[in-house]
Each structure stands twice: as structure tokens, then as C-alpha cells.
Write an enzyme that holds these catalytic residues in place. Structure first.
Site, PDB file in Angstrom:
ATOM      1  N   ASP A 122       0.852  -1.188   0.000  1.00 21.90           N
ATOM      2  CA  ASP A 122       0.000   0.000   0.000  1.00 21.90           C
ATOM      3  C   ASP A 122       0.890   1.240   0.000  1.00 21.90           C
ATOM      4  OD1 ASP A 122      -2.554   1.405   0.223  1.00 21.90           O
ATOM      5  OD2 ASP A 122      -1.915   1.890   2.259  1.00 21.90           O
ATOM      6  N   ILE A 123       1.363   1.598  -1.165  1.00 19.52           N
ATOM      7  CA  ILE A 123       2.267   2.736  -1.336  1.00 19.52           C
ATOM      8  C   ILE A 123       1.535   3.791  -2.157  1.00 19.52           C
ATOM      9  CG2 ILE A 123       4.445   3.486  -2.373  1.00 19.52           C
ATOM     10  CD1 ILE A 123       5.513   0.650  -1.712  1.00 19.52           C
ATOM     11  N   GLU A 124       1.377   4.969  -1.596  1.00 20.56           N
ATOM     12  CA  GLU A 124       0.549   5.995  -2.229  1.00 20.56           C
ATOM     13  C   GLU A 124       1.279   7.335  -2.295  1.00 20.56           C
ATOM     14  OE1 GLU A 124      -3.539   6.003  -0.851  1.00 20.56           O
ATOM     15  OE2 GLU A 124      -3.357   3.943  -0.128  1.00 20.56           O
ATOM     16  N   GLU A 125       2.524   7.297  -2.755  1.00 14.63           N
ATOM     17  CA  GLU A 125       3.337   8.505  -2.879  1.00 14.63           C
ATOM     18  C   GLU A 125       3.235   9.107  -4.278  1.00 14.63           C
ATOM     19  OE1 GLU A 125       7.434   8.333  -1.753  1.00 14.63           O
ATOM     20  OE2 GLU A 125       7.059   6.844  -0.194  1.00 14.63           O
TER      21      GLU A 125
END
Length: 360
Positions: A122-125
Site C-alpha cells: 500500500d504505497i501511495e506517494e
């Protein structure tokens, strides 16, 4: 496995398992899940013991966004469902390949120690195309998948994707490659800005046409449909109307979310809270034929008019039908713990209807 005694180490189907440390009453439940069902129902668990009331006849994966619960792990395994970690790491920290390898090793060890079945990345950069972080993210997905598949047979590695692949919220990820490198993408088809955002009007959290268009875009850039799981919201947003027209257009206050778009200021509401409020609202449930979503208006104790947009079994069923039409792998929700799992007969019907709506 780490922490096991020699006497507790057993070999089963080529997997080393420490039954002596297994928290389950049946040690076999600490074995990783290796079967894959044809239709994925992906569940995010965030809090509490509500998981005891999930629709376990259909749940295939539970992603843990809460403290580890060995009871939940054992129960999920007893139902043949995978139980996976959540993985999040600042991309600047894993541009260096050595740091990346070390982070992946930590996640694999944690999954093994807790008898888990994989990881949800869950990477939201914000990431720019062609940047060092852009390539590091793709490498992270590839190397994480390889490591988990090697160390935990049958394990699952997934990646949370934006509702469309075209640099949404400045997240310019290589979704074509990422979709191939992991087991599948969980597409977060929610928190979508309305097409008429410039008018500052409250609108659906996941409008039908925009949601379906996102999946077609993923497929058009080369993501295999079976590598896509549709995510739907089990929550909505409450907006204060600074101006409400006779045809229920609610003008709200905007807040800038990124350099490329704005959202209205709204408070997130779970489906259980919405169901407790809608019948006593000013309007009751209304339906928007264009966005294919329900909403209602209410007045707060200060006299302010609010408009709440949300998803319910009708709006979710319309989207779920496209899981089959587009040949997607399955469906899931953010998140499973916002339904009313009490013994109230009306709540039980509402909750059952939400679970049923996931099945096309």
C-alpha cells in the site's frame, strides 16, 4: 523458522513450519494457504472483532490494517482464506538496492513468524515518470513477489492502485509492469474527484462511469484483466452545503489535494453511520441517475444543511456486474469493519445486502 525448536520443526509439502509456536488449536492451520479460488473477494480488516461476522463463504483474502490477531489468522485459515500483511515504505528509502533487499527480508520474516500468506503493498506517494523512485517502486514489486513466492509457497503479493492509471494524484507508476510483476492490483475505485470539480459541487465518491472507465484504461495499457480486483467503498462523505439549489446541487468548500486537482472538504462516514442517519434525514435516500449513486440531505444542530454521498447495494451491484463483463479477477472493499454487525434485524439485512452486492 525463526524461534523454533528442533523438536517443533516439521516438514509438510516442502514448507518448514514451527508447530510448537503455532497459536492455533489445530497446528495444521498454521500452514500457508496454497489454493486459489476462481473469484477473489478481497477484504481489508481495520479494527475490532467484526471479522467474526464477515461472509466467510466468499472471503478469499484478508489484508491486515490492524494489530496482528492470531485468532483471526487461525480463523481465516480454517475458512481457506489468505491472511496477508500490509507493506508501506518511503520510496526514497528503497532506491538503494541493498536497503530494498533488507526491507523485503524483514517483511518475509514477519509474515513467516505470524504464519501469514503474503503482503499487500500500500504505497501511495507522488512519483514522477522516469525518476529514481519510479524505477525503485517497480523493482520493489518484482523483488517482493519473487521473495514471498520463494519463501512462502502459495503466497500472494498485491499492489494498491489508483482508480485509473493516468498519473492520478501525481502517482505516475508503471502499472503495466507492476500488474505483471505481482499477483494482482487492488484498484482503489473510491475518493474519485467528480468531473465537475470546478463547480465545487458535492458528488459521488465513486461515480459509475468514471469507475468503469478506469478499468478500461488499465486494460488498454496492457494490464491483464485477471490481474485486476475492483475495490469499492463501504463509506461515503458528508459535505456542508454553503448553497443548496432546488435540484439538490450542494456547493461546498474546496480543499486542494494535489497540484492537478481539488476536492471538497468532506467528513468520511462509514456505512453503518449512514444507515442510522438516512431515514431521519430531510430527504431520505435520493438517487442520482447520472452518477448512479445514492445521497441525502440533512440539517445539523447548528442549522447547517449537509449532503451525504455514499455507495449501497444498488450502486455497488452495478459496478460488480462489470467484474464479470470485463473479466476481472474479483472485487473487494475498503473496509469491512464499517457495517453494523449487531443483532438488530434491520441492520442484519443491510449488512447481508452489502456482502451480497459484491457477487456479480
Amino acid at each position: 523458522m525463526y524461534g523454533c525448536t528442533l523438536q517443533g520443526l516439521l516438514l509438510f509439502l516442502g514448507v518448514s513450519l514451527c508447530w510448537g509456536d503455532c497459536p492455533c488449536s489445530d497446528p495444521a492451520l498454521c500452514q500457508p494457504i496454497q489454493d486459489t479460488r476462481d473469484f477473489e473477494v478481497y477484504v481489508f480488516h481495520v479494527r475490532g472483532k467484526y471479522w467474526k461476522n464477515y461472509d466467510w463463504d466468499h472471503v478469499t483474502t484478508v489484508a491486515l490494517f490492524a494489530p496482528f490477531d492470531p485468532e483471526l489468522m487461525c480463523f481465516a485459515h480454517s475458512k481457506g482464506a489468505r491472511f496477508v500483511l500490509t507493506g508501506n515504505v518511503p520510496l526514497k528509502d528503497i532506491v538503494d538496492p541493498h536497503n530494498r533487499t533488507a526491507w523485503i527480508a524483514e517483511q518475509v520474516k514477519l509474515a513467516k513468524d505470524q504464519y501469514m500468506d503474503g503482503i499487500n503493498l500500500d504505497i501511495e506517494e507522488e512519483v514522477s515518470t522516469g525518476s529514481a523512485e519510479y524505477y525503485a517502486l517497480t523493482a520493489l514489486v518484482e523483488e517482493t513477489t519473487e521473495a514471498f513466492h520463494m519463501e512462502i509457497p502459495g503466497s500472494q503479493v498485491t499492489f494498491d492502485a489508483t482508480y485509473a492509471p493516468n498519473c492520478v494524484y501525481d502517482r505516475c507508476y508503471n502499472y503495466t509492469a507492476i500488474g505483471d510483476l505481482c499477483d494482482f492490483l487492488f484498484v482503489m475505485s473510491y475518493d474519485e474527484p467528480p468531473e465537475n470539480w470546478d463547480l465545487h459541487l458535492a458528488a459521488a465518491n465513486a461515480a459509475f462511469n468514471q469507475t468503469i472507465a478506469g478499468y478500461k484504461q488499465f486494460i488498454n495499457i496492457g494490464v491483464y484483466p485477471k490481474n485486476l480486483v475492483m475495490g469499492v467503498p463501504w463509506y461515503g462523505y458528508d459535505y456542508i452545503c454553503y448553497n443548496l439549489t432546488e435540484d439538490n446541487q450542494c456547493k461546498g468548500k474546496t480543499s486542494f489535494r494535489s497540484a492537478k486537482g481539488v476536492n471538497l472538504e468532506g467528513s468520511q462516514m462509514g456505512y453503518n453511520a449512514i444507515m442510522k442517519q438516512v431515514n431521519d434525514s430531510l430527504t431520505g435516500r435520493l438517487w442520482d441517475k447520472v452518477q448512479k449513486a445514492p445521497f441525502y440531505n440533512y440539517k445539523d444542530t447548528k442549522g447547517n444543511i449537509h449532503q451525504v454521498w455514499y455507495d449501497d447495494p444498488q450502486s455497488i451491484s452495478l459496478k460488480a456486474a462489470y467484474v464479470k463483463k470485463l473479466g476481472l479477477r474479483g472485487i473487494g472493499m475498503w473496509q469491512a469493519d464499517v457495517l453494523d454487525y449487531s443483532d438488530d434485524p434491520v441492520a442484519r439485512q443491510q449488512t447481508a445486502a452489502m456482502w451480497k452486492a459484491l457477487l456479480p
